[in-house]
Structures are given as C-alpha cells and as structure tokens.
Design a protein around this motif. Structure first.
Motif, PDB file in Angstrom:
ATOM      1  N   PRO A   1       0.937  -1.053  -0.031  1.00 24.15           N
ATOM      2  CA  PRO A   1       0.077   0.062   0.090  1.00 24.15           C
ATOM      3  C   PRO A   1       1.050   1.256   0.112  1.00 24.15           C
ATOM      4  CG  PRO A   1      -0.024  -1.134   2.187  1.00 24.15           C
ATOM      5  CD  PRO A   1       0.750  -2.043   1.214  1.00 24.15           C
ATOM      6  N   VAL A   2       0.632   2.198  -1.039  1.00 22.25           N
ATOM      7  CA  VAL A   2       1.494   3.345  -1.117  1.00 22.25           C
ATOM      8  C   VAL A   2       0.662   4.417  -1.420  1.00 22.25           C
ATOM      9  CG1 VAL A   2       3.416   4.566  -2.648  1.00 22.25           C
ATOM     10  CG2 VAL A   2       3.480   2.112  -2.256  1.00 22.25           C
ATOM     11  N   LEU A   3       0.956   5.508  -0.940  1.00 17.70           N
ATOM     12  CA  LEU A   3       0.139   6.871  -0.936  1.00 17.70           C
ATOM     13  C   LEU A   3       1.346   7.806  -1.707  1.00 17.70           C
ATOM     14  CD1 LEU A   3      -1.529   7.420   2.411  1.00 17.70           C
ATOM     15  CD2 LEU A   3      -2.365   6.259   0.318  1.00 17.70           C
ATOM     16  N   ALA A   4       0.642   8.769  -2.193  1.00 18.76           N
ATOM     17  CA  ALA A   4       1.838   9.815  -2.867  1.00 18.76           C
ATOM     18  C   ALA A   4       1.145  11.278  -2.769  1.00 18.76           C
ATOM     19  CB  ALA A   4       2.100   9.578  -4.270  1.00 18.76           C
TER      20      ALA A   4
ATOM     21  N   ALA B   1       8.878   9.926   7.741  1.00 20.16           N
ATOM     22  CA  ALA B   1       7.559   9.469   7.971  1.00 20.16           C
ATOM     23  C   ALA B   1       6.451  10.863   7.762  1.00 20.16           C
ATOM     24  CB  ALA B   1       7.685   9.154   9.383  1.00 20.16           C
ATOM     25  N   PHE B   2       5.291  10.159   7.589  1.00 21.61           N
ATOM     26  CA  PHE B   2       4.121  11.197   7.576  1.00 21.61           C
ATOM     27  C   PHE B   2       3.048  10.312   7.856  1.00 21.61           C
ATOM     28  CE2 PHE B   2       4.343   9.710   3.143  1.00 21.61           C
ATOM     29  CZ  PHE B   2       3.089   9.752   2.613  1.00 21.61           C
ATOM     30  N   VAL B   3       1.884  11.078   7.842  1.00 18.87           N
ATOM     31  CA  VAL B   3       0.519  10.267   8.546  1.00 18.87           C
ATOM     32  C   VAL B   3      -0.556  11.144   7.598  1.00 18.87           C
ATOM     33  CG1 VAL B   3      -1.255   9.954   9.946  1.00 18.87           C
ATOM     34  CG2 VAL B   3       1.031   9.818  10.781  1.00 18.87           C
ATOM     35  N   TYR B   4      -1.241  10.142   6.913  1.00 26.69           N
ATOM     36  CA  TYR B   4      -2.457  10.637   5.968  1.00 26.69           C
ATOM     37  C   TYR B   4      -3.739  10.595   6.921  1.00 26.69           C
ATOM     38  CZ  TYR B   4      -6.425   9.971   3.232  1.00 26.69           C
ATOM     39  OH  TYR B   4      -7.951  10.202   2.826  1.00 26.69           O
TER      40      TYR B   4
ATOM     41  N   ALA C   1     -10.146   7.987  10.026  1.00 29.99           N
ATOM     42  CA  ALA C   1      -9.169   7.010   9.433  1.00 29.99           C
ATOM     43  C   ALA C   1      -7.973   7.516   9.385  1.00 29.99           C
ATOM     44  CB  ALA C   1      -9.739   6.255   8.236  1.00 29.99           C
ATOM     45  N   ALA C   2      -6.941   6.943   9.730  1.00 32.50           N
ATOM     46  CA  ALA C   2      -5.326   7.599   9.572  1.00 32.50           C
ATOM     47  C   ALA C   2      -4.567   6.530   9.069  1.00 32.50           C
ATOM     48  CB  ALA C   2      -4.942   8.082  10.746  1.00 32.50           C
ATOM     49  N   LEU C   3      -3.522   6.705   8.145  1.00 33.10           N
ATOM     50  CA  LEU C   3      -2.640   5.893   7.636  1.00 33.10           C
ATOM     51  C   LEU C   3      -1.151   6.486   7.815  1.00 33.10           C
ATOM     52  CD1 LEU C   3      -4.369   5.407   3.900  1.00 33.10           C
ATOM     53  CD2 LEU C   3      -4.752   3.881   5.997  1.00 33.10           C
ATOM     54  N   GLU C   4      -0.462   5.427   8.753  1.00 29.89           N
ATOM     55  CA  GLU C   4       0.906   5.828   8.978  1.00 29.89           C
ATOM     56  C   GLU C   4       1.709   5.462   7.671  1.00 29.89           C
ATOM     57  OE1 GLU C   4       2.582   4.350  12.793  1.00 29.89           O
ATOM     58  OE2 GLU C   4       0.298   4.548  13.644  1.00 29.89           O
ATOM     59  N   CYS C   5       2.688   6.370   7.395  1.00 25.52           N
ATOM     60  CA  CYS C   5       3.525   6.006   6.221  1.00 25.52           C
ATOM     61  C   CYS C   5       5.055   6.166   6.553  1.00 25.52           C
ATOM     62  CB  CYS C   5       3.227   6.863   5.254  1.00 25.52           C
ATOM     63  SG  CYS C   5       1.414   6.617   4.489  1.00 25.52           S
ATOM     64  N   ARG C   6       5.782   5.205   6.015  1.00 13.97           N
ATOM     65  CA  ARG C   6       7.264   5.646   5.940  1.00 13.97           C
ATOM     66  C   ARG C   6       7.620   6.113   4.324  1.00 13.97           C
ATOM     67  NH1 ARG C   6       9.356   4.607  10.567  1.00 13.97           N
ATOM     68  NH2 ARG C   6       8.948   2.975  11.931  1.00 13.97           N
TER      69      ARG C   6
ATOM     70  N   VAL D   1       5.911  13.259  -2.781  1.00 13.18           N
ATOM     71  CA  VAL D   1       6.448  12.397  -1.707  1.00 13.18           C
ATOM     72  C   VAL D   1       5.608  10.947  -1.863  1.00 13.18           C
ATOM     73  CG1 VAL D   1       6.591  12.280   0.766  1.00 13.18           C
ATOM     74  CG2 VAL D   1       6.687  14.319  -0.269  1.00 13.18           C
ATOM     75  N   PHE D   2       6.426  10.060  -1.736  1.00 10.65           N
ATOM     76  CA  PHE D   2       5.874   8.583  -1.765  1.00 10.65           C
ATOM     77  C   PHE D   2       5.997   7.957  -0.387  1.00 10.65           C
ATOM     78  CE2 PHE D   2       7.053   9.581  -6.076  1.00 10.65           C
ATOM     79  CZ  PHE D   2       5.900   9.172  -6.871  1.00 10.65           C
ATOM     80  N   GLY D   3       4.979   7.342   0.217  1.00  8.19           N
ATOM     81  CA  GLY D   3       4.849   6.756   1.423  1.00  8.19           C
ATOM     82  C   GLY D   3       4.420   5.412   1.246  1.00  8.19           C
ATOM     83  N   GLN D   4       5.066   4.300   2.115  1.00 10.64           N
ATOM     84  CA  GLN D   4       4.315   3.089   2.299  1.00 10.64           C
ATOM     85  C   GLN D   4       3.646   3.084   3.673  1.00 10.64           C
ATOM     86  OE1 GLN D   4       6.798  -0.406   1.037  1.00 10.64           O
ATOM     87  NE2 GLN D   4       5.759  -1.458   2.675  1.00 10.64           N
ATOM     88  N   VAL D   5       2.357   2.741   3.276  1.00 11.53           N
ATOM     89  CA  VAL D   5       1.609   2.346   4.770  1.00 11.53           C
ATOM     90  C   VAL D   5       2.123   1.452   5.600  1.00 11.53           C
ATOM     91  CG1 VAL D   5      -0.602   2.232   5.546  1.00 11.53           C
ATOM     92  CG2 VAL D   5      -0.401   3.182   3.345  1.00 11.53           C
ATOM     93  N   VAL D   6       2.333   1.729   6.711  1.00 11.95           N
ATOM     94  CA  VAL D   6       2.858   0.556   7.741  1.00 11.95           C
ATOM     95  C   VAL D   6       1.911   0.388   8.804  1.00 11.95           C
ATOM     96  CG1 VAL D   6       5.337   1.152   7.504  1.00 11.95           C
ATOM     97  CG2 VAL D   6       4.153   2.615   9.119  1.00 11.95           C
ATOM     98  N   ALA D   7       1.002   1.349   9.063  1.00  7.60           N
ATOM     99  CA  ALA D   7      -0.173   1.168  10.145  1.00  7.60           C
ATOM    100  C   ALA D   7      -1.333   2.027   9.602  1.00  7.60           C
ATOM    101  CB  ALA D   7       0.258   1.358  11.459  1.00  7.60           C
TER     102      ALA D   7
END
Length: 218
Positions: free
Chosen positions: A57-60, A78-81, A129-134, A154-160
């Motif tokens: 799972p990846v966000l940008a 890191a960032f959080v959506y 809802a929130a998605l933690e990303c690295r 910025v691309f981030g993979q969801v880790v939680a």
C-alpha cells in the motif's frame, strides 16, 4: 455530439481560469501530518494526493514548492495521512492558512493529537481513519524539456492503519458514513462522499457483457 473546445497547454487555455483542476476532480485531500527535526508537529492539506498501489500500500502527495510537509517527511522519513471529512472541513481548511514555520496546525486548530504505532508523528484523533507512512522517495519533478520544477512528490508506504470503530460495518469501513470531503474544481469547490453519492458498479464477467450493458443504457 456537442462542439469541443480544444487547446494546447503551451499556447494557453484562453479561459477565465485554468480548467485542469476542475477536470481532474474530485480529488482526495491528503491531510498530511509530519514532525520536523526538532520534534515540532505540522498539519497541512494537499489536493494532489492519492493511493497509487495496494501491494504494497503506497500513497503519494504532490506539493507546489518545498513546503514544510515535504521537508519534514524527507528529513524524518515519515508522515501520516488523516482522512478529511465534512465534519472536519473547517479544521482542514483552516490548517491550510499561512502559519509560521514550526507552529503546529493540529494543535492550533484545536484538534486532538493522537500517538501513532510505527512512526513518531501525531495523527488527528477526530479523523475516522489515518494511515501511517514511511517515506519511500521524494522526487522533484522535471518538465518535458528536462528542466527541474518547483513541484515535489512524496511517496510513502503504509505501515499502520487506524479506524474509528463507529465507521466499521460488518468489518468494512463505511466510506459514505465517514463523509470524506474532496476537491472538486476551482478554489472553493468541494464534494462530499455520502450515501446519496454512492453507486455500485460490479466488473463485467466478459467484454461481451460489458458492451451489451453499455448499449442498453444508451
């Protein structure tokens, strides 16, 4: 069919306002929380945002300019959506104001910070809802001539993942009930996802089925 208005971007659109953002709409709002190198929080909305992969799972999110969210994400990794909803529309919009660098918009707007599981960034407790990303990568875009621009992705993979259980129905996240708010055109235009705006579309079993169904609707 009606007449088509066409133009080449390099020659200008010739309209009162550029229709680009109105055409690519609605767009989910990336309500992004980060933390800077000194541990100070930041919260800002980005309308150039989406999920681009599910495995992994990846966000940008895209930023016009090297803003605090980009800098913080690149620095800390890191960032959080946080899901922006109709109920949180004023808070989301308010967090876009020109706060001083280092001032925490999450707290300034009276929102509740909540700790994350895998990243050292606060999430918005009020968000359903929130998605933690690295961070996977931060890219500065180039144009067709190869010239660097002032736009970053910025691309981030969801880790939680965090879900408000009030929006879980039979184990499914109720998107309509959450009422996410999205950019839907020009400066003040937004759309809200709700029960009346939802429509069920199942994938066809074959090309023949798809063609027949479309022709019946015409």
């Amino acid at each position: 069919m009606s007449e088509t208005y066409s133009y080449e971007v390099a020659q200008g659109h010739g309209l009162p306002h550029d229709p680009f953002k109105a055409i690519v709409a609605p767009r989910p709002i990336g309500w992004i929380s980060t933390r800077d190198a000194e541990g100070r929080g930041n919260l800002a909305p980005y309308s150039f945002f989406n999920a681009i992969s599910d495995t992994p799972p990846v966000l940008a999110f895209g930023s016009s300019g090297y803003k605090d969210s980009v800098r913080n994400a690149e620095t800390t990794g890191a960032f959080v959506y946080n899901l922006a909803t109709e109920a949180l529309a004023d808070a989301m919009n308010g967090s876009s104001a020109n706060f001083a660098s280092g001032e925490d918009e999450l707290r300034a707007m009276g929102l509740t910070p909540a700790a994350c599981r895998c990243v050292d960034v606060d999430r918005v407790a009020e968000s359903p809802a929130a998605l933690e990303c690295r961070v996977l990568d931060v890219i500065r875009l180039k144009d067709l001539h190869g010239d660097v621009t002032d736009s970053y992705v910025v691309f981030g993979q969801v880790v939680a993942v965090h879900l408000d259980m009030a929006f879980l129905r039979d184990g499914l996240f109720d998107t309509a009930a959450a009422g996410s708010i999205q950019r839907a055109g020009y400066m003040t235009d937004y759309a809200v996802v709700g029960p009346d705006s939802m429509r069920a579309l199942r994938r066809p079993g074959s090309p023949e089925e798809a063609i027949a169904k479309y022709r019946r609707r015409k």
